[in-house]
Design a protein around this motif. Structure first.
Motif, PDB file in Angstrom:
ATOM      1  N   LEU A   1       0.895  -1.211   0.046  1.00  0.00           N
ATOM      2  CA  LEU A   1      -0.019   0.092  -0.008  1.00  0.00           C
ATOM      3  C   LEU A   1       0.829   1.190   0.178  1.00  0.00           C
ATOM      4  O   LEU A   1       1.929   1.419   0.667  1.00  0.00           O
ATOM      5  N   GLY A   2       0.260   2.360  -0.544  1.00  0.00           N
ATOM      6  CA  GLY A   2       1.203   3.450  -0.744  1.00  0.00           C
ATOM      7  C   GLY A   2       0.730   4.425  -1.551  1.00  0.00           C
ATOM      8  O   GLY A   2       0.254   4.001  -2.720  1.00  0.00           O
ATOM      9  N   PRO A   3       1.038   5.878  -1.887  1.00  0.00           N
ATOM     10  CA  PRO A   3       1.318   6.314  -0.475  1.00  0.00           C
ATOM     11  C   PRO A   3       0.536   6.448   0.828  1.00  0.00           C
ATOM     12  O   PRO A   3      -0.649   6.673   0.232  1.00  0.00           O
ATOM     13  N   LEU A   4       0.792   6.241   1.639  1.00  0.00           N
ATOM     14  CA  LEU A   4      -0.088   6.021   2.918  1.00  0.00           C
ATOM     15  C   LEU A   4      -0.691   7.403   3.274  1.00  0.00           C
ATOM     16  O   LEU A   4       0.207   8.391   3.252  1.00  0.00           O
ATOM     17  N   PRO A   5      -1.852   7.677   3.765  1.00  0.00           N
ATOM     18  CA  PRO A   5      -2.420   8.725   3.690  1.00  0.00           C
ATOM     19  C   PRO A   5      -2.212   9.378   5.068  1.00  0.00           C
ATOM     20  O   PRO A   5      -1.430   8.868   6.071  1.00  0.00           O
ATOM     21  N   GLN A   6      -2.506  10.767   5.230  1.00  0.00           N
ATOM     22  CA  GLN A   6      -2.075  11.575   6.311  1.00  0.00           C
ATOM     23  C   GLN A   6      -3.215  11.447   7.258  1.00  0.00           C
ATOM     24  O   GLN A   6      -3.957  12.420   7.825  1.00  0.00           O
ATOM     25  N   VAL A   7      -3.448  10.353   7.954  1.00  0.00           N
ATOM     26  CA  VAL A   7      -4.169  10.080   8.923  1.00  0.00           C
ATOM     27  C   VAL A   7      -3.749   9.296  10.128  1.00  0.00           C
ATOM     28  O   VAL A   7      -2.662   8.693   9.745  1.00  0.00           O
ATOM     29  N   ASP A   8      -4.291   9.099  11.232  1.00  0.00           N
ATOM     30  CA  ASP A   8      -3.763   8.620  12.262  1.00  0.00           C
ATOM     31  C   ASP A   8      -3.844   6.890  12.187  1.00  0.00           C
ATOM     32  O   ASP A   8      -3.166   6.249  12.807  1.00  0.00           O
ATOM     33  N   SER A   9      -4.809   6.463  11.597  1.00  0.00           N
ATOM     34  CA  SER A   9      -4.955   4.996  11.534  1.00  0.00           C
ATOM     35  C   SER A   9      -5.907   4.647  10.157  1.00  0.00           C
ATOM     36  O   SER A   9      -6.702   5.577   9.806  1.00  0.00           O
ATOM     37  N   MET A  10      -5.757   3.516   9.541  1.00  0.00           N
ATOM     38  CA  MET A  10      -6.577   2.929   8.491  1.00  0.00           C
ATOM     39  C   MET A  10      -7.384   1.675   9.283  1.00  0.00           C
ATOM     40  O   MET A  10      -6.762   0.595   9.782  1.00  0.00           O
ATOM     41  N   VAL A  11      -8.787   1.713   9.122  1.00  0.00           N
ATOM     42  CA  VAL A  11      -9.462   0.589   9.712  1.00  0.00           C
ATOM     43  C   VAL A  11     -10.065  -0.172   8.662  1.00  0.00           C
ATOM     44  O   VAL A  11     -10.923   0.220   7.390  1.00  0.00           O
ATOM     45  N   PHE A  12      -9.788  -1.477   8.419  1.00  0.00           N
ATOM     46  CA  PHE A  12     -10.096  -2.435   7.276  1.00  0.00           C
ATOM     47  C   PHE A  12     -11.392  -3.249   7.691  1.00  0.00           C
ATOM     48  O   PHE A  12     -10.890  -4.275   8.685  1.00  0.00           O
ATOM     49  N   LYS A  13     -12.541  -3.225   7.095  1.00  0.00           N
ATOM     50  CA  LYS A  13     -13.510  -4.075   7.473  1.00  0.00           C
ATOM     51  C   LYS A  13     -13.301  -5.430   6.789  1.00  0.00           C
ATOM     52  O   LYS A  13     -13.199  -5.324   5.570  1.00  0.00           O
ATOM     53  N   VAL A  14     -13.390  -6.429   7.423  1.00  0.00           N
ATOM     54  CA  VAL A  14     -13.174  -7.673   6.843  1.00  0.00           C
ATOM     55  C   VAL A  14     -14.281  -8.821   6.839  1.00  0.00           C
ATOM     56  O   VAL A  14     -14.970  -8.721   7.939  1.00  0.00           O
ATOM     57  N   LEU A  15     -14.667  -9.513   5.688  1.00  0.00           N
ATOM     58  CA  LEU A  15     -15.624 -10.802   5.845  1.00  0.00           C
ATOM     59  C   LEU A  15     -14.880 -11.971   5.423  1.00  0.00           C
ATOM     60  O   LEU A  15     -14.253 -11.903   4.583  1.00  0.00           O
ATOM     61  N   GLN A  16     -15.086 -12.989   6.465  1.00  0.00           N
ATOM     62  CA  GLN A  16     -14.476 -14.027   6.529  1.00  0.00           C
ATOM     63  C   GLN A  16     -15.478 -15.139   6.034  1.00  0.00           C
ATOM     64  O   GLN A  16     -16.258 -15.463   6.852  1.00  0.00           O
ATOM     65  N   THR A  17     -15.597 -15.833   5.110  1.00  0.00           N
ATOM     66  CA  THR A  17     -16.536 -16.622   4.509  1.00  0.00           C
ATOM     67  C   THR A  17     -16.085 -18.228   4.667  1.00  0.00           C
ATOM     68  O   THR A  17     -15.087 -18.527   4.198  1.00  0.00           O
ATOM     69  N   TYR A  18     -16.982 -18.994   5.235  1.00  0.00           N
ATOM     70  CA  TYR A  18     -16.458 -20.362   5.445  1.00  0.00           C
ATOM     71  C   TYR A  18     -17.123 -21.421   4.421  1.00  0.00           C
ATOM     72  O   TYR A  18     -18.178 -20.973   3.889  1.00  0.00           O
ATOM     73  N   SER A  19     -16.555 -22.689   4.272  1.00  0.00           N
ATOM     74  CA  SER A  19     -17.341 -23.562   3.302  1.00  0.00           C
ATOM     75  C   SER A  19     -18.753 -23.835   3.773  1.00  0.00           C
ATOM     76  O   SER A  19     -19.487 -24.266   2.682  1.00  0.00           O
ATOM     77  N   ASP A  20     -19.153 -23.767   5.062  1.00  0.00           N
ATOM     78  CA  ASP A  20     -20.322 -23.945   5.434  1.00  0.00           C
ATOM     79  C   ASP A  20     -21.132 -23.064   5.094  1.00  0.00           C
ATOM     80  O   ASP A  20     -22.436 -22.981   5.578  1.00  0.00           O
TER      81      ASP A  20
END
Length: 244
Positions: A135-154
């Protein structure tokens, strides 16, 4: 005495069991969610991070991972590293104002990355998998929050989307967070610009003038001493030597 000893032993065993349960109960869930590693990077720079995905199911495999990049912190350059047995796809969105990357103005940024397992390549129970991203150039913010979905075989989906709150406990389904530190100031940036007078310049000039004056005076005194010494030596040679 024997009864007291048995009672004390039982109490100690119960206390140990309770403490162990508390520790394991706290550490277990905290170590099971999706995380981003490393957890820190520098604003304005590039970073190679990896989304670490553990499998929490006892019977199903993780077959898909969707990572949503934060809308308030767009990144101009996003590239993925191949993961054996997985395919990857990215989605983009419009950004306004544009993002500048190496002098170019970009009006689109990656908004989502999706990895999908092929065949039997899913993350099995008791295993974990890392998905690297640059990733880059990284933005001028204090943090980056990544929302994640994890899908299972069932068909079950774990939603790691809860944003942390300052001073609060970790949420039940925490989203991965990349903390961004401000870039360090270039070396020598605090040095006064050449040609600009500093408050002590007058004092320095007076000191330098005094040193030069003393040096000239010393040189004159030395020359005078040499001249007088030469005259004395010449006079001595002209005078007759006294007889014994």
């Amino acid at each position: 005495m024997t009864r007291l000893r048995r009672t004390a032993t039982a109490a100690a065993a119960l206390a140990f069991t309770a403490a162990a349960t508390a520790v394991l109960g706290f550490a277990g869930p905290a170590s099971a969610h999706v995380t981003v590693n490393p957890k820190e990077a520098t604003q304005g720079g590039y970073a190679r991070v990896a989304f670490r995905v553990p499998n929490e199911s006892d019977s199903a495999s993780t077959t898909k991972l969707e990572v949503v990049l934060p809308e308030n912190a767009p990144v101009g350059s996003v590239s993925t590293m191949p993961v054996p047995g997985w395919t990857v796809a990215t989605e983009k969105r419009k950004v306004d104002p544009p993002i500048e990357v190496h002098g170019s103005q970009l009006t689109e940024a990656v908004s989502k990355i999706t990895w999908t397992a092929s065949g039997d390549s899913g993350v099995k129970p008791g295993q974990f998998q890392e998905f690297p991203v640059s990733l880059g150039p990284l933005p001028q913010v204090d943090s980056m929050v990544f929302k994640v979905l994890q899908t299972y075989s069932d068909g079950n989906i774990s939603r790691w989307i809860d944003e942390p709150a300052p001073g609060a406990e970790e949420p039940e389904n925490p989203a991965p967070v990349l903390t961004l530190a401000a870039a360090a100031a270039p070396a020598g940036s605090a040095t006064p610009t050449a040609g600009v007078a500093s408050p002590d310049d007058d004092d320095d000039d007076d000191g330098n003038g005094l040193a030069v004056g003393l040096g000239v005076a010393g040189l004159v005194a030395g020359l005078a001493g040499l001249v007088l010494g030469g005259l004395a030596f010449a006079r001595t040679r002209r005078e007759p030597v006294a007889k014994a």
